[in-house]
Scaffold this motif. Sequence first.
Motif, short mmCIF file in Angstrom:
data_model
loop_
_atom_site.label_atom_id
_atom_site.label_comp_id
_atom_site.label_asym_id
_atom_site.label_seq_id
_atom_site.Cartn_x
_atom_site.Cartn_y
_atom_site.Cartn_z
N ASN A 164 32.46 32.06 -36.92
CA ASN A 164 31.78 32.63 -38.08
C ASN A 164 31.16 31.50 -38.89
O ASN A 164 31.25 30.32 -38.53
CB ASN A 164 32.75 33.47 -38.92
N GLU A 165 30.53 31.82 -39.99
CA GLU A 165 29.81 30.82 -40.79
C GLU A 165 30.75 29.76 -41.35
O GLU A 165 30.41 28.58 -41.41
CB GLU A 165 29.04 31.50 -41.92
N GLN A 166 31.94 30.17 -41.77
CA GLN A 166 32.88 29.21 -42.34
C GLN A 166 33.32 28.19 -41.30
O GLN A 166 33.42 26.99 -41.58
CB GLN A 166 34.10 29.94 -42.92
N MET A 167 33.60 28.64 -40.07
CA MET A 167 34.00 27.73 -39.00
C MET A 167 32.85 26.77 -38.67
O MET A 167 33.07 25.58 -38.43
CB MET A 167 34.40 28.51 -37.76
N LEU A 168 31.63 27.28 -38.67
CA LEU A 168 30.47 26.46 -38.37
C LEU A 168 30.26 25.41 -39.47
O LEU A 168 29.96 24.25 -39.18
CB LEU A 168 29.24 27.35 -38.24
N ARG A 169 30.45 25.81 -40.70
CA ARG A 169 30.32 24.88 -41.83
C ARG A 169 31.36 23.76 -41.72
O ARG A 169 31.04 22.58 -41.88
CB ARG A 169 30.49 25.64 -43.15
N THR A 170 32.59 24.11 -41.39
CA THR A 170 33.65 23.11 -41.23
C THR A 170 33.34 22.17 -40.07
O THR A 170 33.53 20.95 -40.18
CB THR A 170 35.00 23.81 -40.99
N LEU A 171 32.85 22.71 -38.98
CA LEU A 171 32.50 21.90 -37.82
C LEU A 171 31.40 20.89 -38.16
O LEU A 171 31.49 19.72 -37.79
CB LEU A 171 32.04 22.81 -36.67
N MET A 172 30.39 21.35 -38.88
CA MET A 172 29.30 20.45 -39.26
C MET A 172 29.79 19.36 -40.21
O MET A 172 29.37 18.20 -40.10
CB MET A 172 28.16 21.25 -39.89
N PRO A 176 26.10 20.56 -44.39
CA PRO A 176 25.62 21.88 -43.96
C PRO A 176 24.88 22.62 -45.07
O PRO A 176 25.45 22.96 -46.10
CB PRO A 176 26.90 22.61 -43.58
N SER A 177 23.60 22.86 -44.86
CA SER A 177 22.85 23.70 -45.79
C SER A 177 22.91 25.14 -45.26
O SER A 177 23.14 25.37 -44.08
CB SER A 177 21.41 23.24 -45.89
N GLN A 178 22.72 26.09 -46.15
CA GLN A 178 22.77 27.50 -45.74
C GLN A 178 21.68 27.80 -44.72
O GLN A 178 21.89 28.56 -43.79
CB GLN A 178 22.63 28.42 -46.96
N MET A 225 23.61 30.08 -36.46
CA MET A 225 24.22 31.39 -36.17
C MET A 225 23.24 32.26 -35.39
O MET A 225 23.62 32.94 -34.44
CB MET A 225 24.63 32.10 -37.47
N ARG A 226 21.96 32.24 -35.79
CA ARG A 226 20.94 33.01 -35.07
C ARG A 226 20.81 32.51 -33.63
O ARG A 226 20.72 33.30 -32.70
CB ARG A 226 19.59 32.90 -35.77
#
Length: 73
Positions: free
Chosen positions: A40-48, A55-57, A64-65
């Motif tokens: 999800n977005e939170q996991m992706l933000r943490t990974l980055m 991580p910018s939105q 994600m897309r």
Amino acid sequence: MDTIWVVLIAIAALIVGVALGFFIARKYMMSYLKKNPPINEQMLRTLMMQMGQKPSQKKINQMMRAMNNQSGK
């Protein structure tokens, strides 16, 4: 008369097999998703952040897309 019983037993075995297969597959998929949750977005933000990127939105939405397009959703 014997062929009727054979047909009935075969149909009953088929129905039981389909029902049993459904529940086994359902249990397997539920345990698989519990062990490997979708990203999800939170996991992706943490990974980055762990990779040293800010991580910018916009970047997160783009990634994600890209992942959704790659998985065929």
